[in-house]
Design a protein around this motif. Structure first.
Motif, PDB file in Angstrom:
ATOM      1  N   UNK A 204      40.782  46.498  52.010  1.00  0.00           N
ATOM      2  CA  UNK A 204      40.443  47.839  52.468  1.00  0.00           C
ATOM      3  C   UNK A 204      40.665  48.967  51.492  1.00  0.00           C
ATOM      4  N   UNK A 205      40.978  48.706  50.221  1.00  0.00           N
ATOM      5  CA  UNK A 205      41.208  49.789  49.262  1.00  0.00           C
ATOM      6  C   UNK A 205      39.905  50.516  48.953  1.00  0.00           C
ATOM      7  N   UNK A 206      39.954  51.837  48.923  1.00  0.00           N
ATOM      8  CA  UNK A 206      38.737  52.629  48.692  1.00  0.00           C
ATOM      9  C   UNK A 206      38.388  52.755  47.216  1.00  0.00           C
ATOM     10  N   UNK A 207      39.163  52.164  46.350  1.00  0.00           N
ATOM     11  CA  UNK A 207      38.804  52.023  44.933  1.00  0.00           C
ATOM     12  C   UNK A 207      38.908  50.550  44.565  1.00  0.00           C
ATOM     13  N   UNK A 208      40.088  50.062  44.203  1.00  0.00           N
ATOM     14  CA  UNK A 208      40.239  48.660  43.819  1.00  0.00           C
ATOM     15  C   UNK A 208      41.415  48.037  44.557  1.00  0.00           C
ATOM     16  N   UNK A 209      41.212  46.816  45.022  1.00  0.00           N
ATOM     17  CA  UNK A 209      42.288  46.114  45.709  1.00  0.00           C
ATOM     18  C   UNK A 209      43.431  45.785  44.768  1.00  0.00           C
ATOM     19  N   UNK A 210      43.130  45.043  43.709  1.00  0.00           N
ATOM     20  CA  UNK A 210      44.103  44.731  42.665  1.00  0.00           C
ATOM     21  C   UNK A 210      43.612  45.409  41.400  1.00  0.00           C
ATOM     22  N   UNK A 211      44.371  46.361  40.898  1.00  0.00           N
ATOM     23  CA  UNK A 211      43.963  47.151  39.737  1.00  0.00           C
ATOM     24  C   UNK A 211      45.086  47.107  38.711  1.00  0.00           C
ATOM     25  N   UNK A 212      44.738  46.764  37.469  1.00  0.00           N
ATOM     26  CA  UNK A 212      45.683  46.865  36.361  1.00  0.00           C
ATOM     27  C   UNK A 212      45.042  47.766  35.306  1.00  0.00           C
TER      28      UNK A 212
ATOM     29  N   UNK B 116      29.185  42.028  49.450  1.00  0.00           N
ATOM     30  CA  UNK B 116      28.085  42.824  49.984  1.00  0.00           C
ATOM     31  C   UNK B 116      28.545  43.916  50.951  1.00  0.00           C
ATOM     32  N   UNK B 117      29.839  44.207  50.980  1.00  0.00           N
ATOM     33  CA  UNK B 117      30.324  45.298  51.815  1.00  0.00           C
ATOM     34  C   UNK B 117      29.800  46.630  51.271  1.00  0.00           C
TER      35      UNK B 117
ATOM     36  N   UNK C 218      37.382  45.483  49.847  1.00  0.00           N
ATOM     37  CA  UNK C 218      37.677  46.657  49.033  1.00  0.00           C
ATOM     38  C   UNK C 218      36.382  47.149  48.396  1.00  0.00           C
ATOM     39  N   UNK C 219      36.407  48.333  47.774  1.00  0.00           N
ATOM     40  CA  UNK C 219      35.245  48.706  46.977  1.00  0.00           C
ATOM     41  C   UNK C 219      35.135  47.751  45.780  1.00  0.00           C
ATOM     42  N   UNK C 220      36.155  47.701  44.946  1.00  0.00           N
ATOM     43  CA  UNK C 220      36.242  46.686  43.891  1.00  0.00           C
ATOM     44  C   UNK C 220      37.364  45.727  44.257  1.00  0.00           C
ATOM     45  N   UNK C 221      37.094  44.448  44.159  1.00  0.00           N
ATOM     46  CA  UNK C 221      38.130  43.490  44.506  1.00  0.00           C
ATOM     47  C   UNK C 221      39.270  43.493  43.504  1.00  0.00           C
ATOM     48  N   UNK C 222      38.953  43.160  42.253  1.00  0.00           N
ATOM     49  CA  UNK C 222      39.934  43.115  41.170  1.00  0.00           C
ATOM     50  C   UNK C 222      39.366  43.914  40.011  1.00  0.00           C
ATOM     51  N   UNK C 223      40.180  44.795  39.438  1.00  0.00           N
ATOM     52  CA  UNK C 223      39.715  45.607  38.312  1.00  0.00           C
ATOM     53  C   UNK C 223      40.748  45.595  37.192  1.00  0.00           C
ATOM     54  N   UNK C 224      40.285  45.258  35.997  1.00  0.00           N
ATOM     55  CA  UNK C 224      41.085  45.362  34.779  1.00  0.00           C
ATOM     56  C   UNK C 224      40.463  46.491  33.968  1.00  0.00           C
TER      57      UNK C 224
END
Length: 416
Positions: free
Chosen positions: A173-181, A250-251, A197-203
């Motif tokens: 449910x994160x409105x940017x990234x679920x897991x963000x580093x 596809x959310x 989430x909007x982005x699931x995982x973001x590096x």
């Protein structure tokens, strides 16, 4: 009520489940003093007091139960383990939070966060900043109202750190990234679930990362490897994305207007933007409606002279692609329409220059099975001009770069 200090000999009785996982930090904690936070009275105040009074080497143990918070809590002591009774047994509920901050903020080194859940923060779920050798494990961060623009931006959010381990974490449910580093170095994200989430995982703007064994599903975009201008650390590089399931992302994109990820097309599996030395292999891409893999330049104006907006030295090999691609969305939908209504599995924007400069060799290598579709849109340069569309279906086969070595972290001497 003040937290109760318990002798270290009692730890084996109090947390047998945690010790049974045999994580290195938990083994070390078996010899450490333990603070048991009481479930009685004002739990939030007792927890914050325990975090303030902690000493290096301490373990703070939270009991089973659901506990309400109206403000965030913070930790600024090195070498502390914060543990709950289980990932879905100790729940920190921030639905009544009055401010807009994160639920938990960590600004110290050698911290392990394990075995608890955080719900419905107004801001980020768990943020750590300048926290070297931090471990996030067996955690759930979620917004229970579903995908909403009013949800916090990030679920798990380590930034400006070295030696980051994220494992066995679930974020929803994160409105940017679920897991963000972000703006970090030496990173492992593994065996985690990022969904809705909007982005699931973001590096982002980071170097030397391994992202593997994860499930990125039902996000707007599954996994993002980005580099952005105008940040203290730029020049993201050397990331391996492998053995992940990147499915059904596809959310509908629910990021707030103006957020950089608001531009991520719904239905995207993986995006590599303006990053270099990225290896994508042995992943499963399935049922992503717009495109499975999109390699793209940064497409907004910028003035940062340090910044290179092009993706380069990118290798894709041995991935599996099935389903999806039937409903392209976002800013690329008109381009898909011009190509007959849909994209192939792998798309590059074909941007090779910026600010009127000369063409740059991108060194992209698409080493996939022959039946995996590919197109370069041949756009040449941003800003986007559909008149410049010059699609090519000829796969690039760049020079083979040396693949980055596996990441080894000091807090993870026996990787899974």
């Amino acid at each position: 009520m003040r937290p109760i200090i318990i002798a270290s000999a009692m730890l084996a009785v109090l947390v047998p489940a945690a010790c049974s996982k045999k994580a290195p930090a938990e083994k070390a904690a078996a010899q450490a003093p333990v603070t048991q936070v009481s479930a009685e009275g004002d739990f939030a105040a007792s927890l914050q007091l325990a975090l303030i009074e902690a000493k290096p080497g301490d373990t703070i143990l939270m009991p089973e139960g659901t506990f309400a918070f109206t403000t965030g809590v913070s930790l600024d002591v090195d070498d502390v383990v914060l543990s709950g009774a289980g990932q879905n047994k100790t729940i920190l509920d921030f639905s009544g939070q009055t401010g807009a901050g994160e639920g938990l903020l960590v600004t110290s080194d050698d911290v392990t966060l394990t075995d608890f859940s955080i719900r419905d923060t107004k801001g980020d779920g768990i943020k750590s900043k300048g926290a070297d050798r931090i471990t996030y494990q067996y955690l759930t961060v979620e917004w229970t109202g579903g995908p909403l623009a009013t949800n916090g931006a990030y679920g798990v959010y380590p930034v400006e750190s070295e030696d980051v381990l994220v494992q066995n974490v679930t974020v929803r449910g994160a409105s940017d990234a679920g897991i963000y580093v972000g703006q970090s170095k030496n990173i492992i994200v593994r065996n985690s679930i990022a969904e809705f989430n909007v982005a699931g995982i973001e590096i982002e703007n980071s170097s030397n990362a391994d992202v593997h064994g994860n499930i990125a599903r039902d996000n707007a975009g599954g996994i993002l490897i980005f580099d952005l201008p105008d940040l203290p650390v730029i020049g993201g590089h050397s990331t391996r994305v492998f053995d992940n399931q990147i499915v059904h992302n596809n959310t509908p994109n629910f990021a707030p207007v103006g957020n950089i990820v608001a531009g991520v097309p719904t239905g995207t599996g993986l995006i590599v933007m303006a990053n270099r030395d990225v290896y994508v292999f042995d992943n499963t891409f399935e049922d992503n409606d717009t495109v499975h893999v999109f390699l793209t330049a940064y497409n907004l104006p910028f003035e940062d002279e340090r910044y290179n907006p092009l993706p380069r030295d990118i290798t894709l090999r041995g991935n599996t692609y099935t389903g999806g691609l039937a409903n392209p969305q976002g800013f690329v939908a008109p381009i898909a329409a011009a190509l007959g209504g849909q994209f192939p599995a792998i798309v590059t924007d074909g941007v090779t220059r910026w600010s009127g400069g000369g063409d740059v060799e991108l060194n992209i290598d698409i080493d996939e099975a022959e039946d995996v579709g590919f197109v370069s849109l041949g756009l040449g340069e941003y800003p986007l001009d559909p008149a410049n569309l010059a699609p090519s279906f000829e796969r690039p086969s760049g020079g083979k770069e040396t693949e980055p070595s596996p990441i080894v972290l000091p807090q993870d001497p026996q990787p899974e």
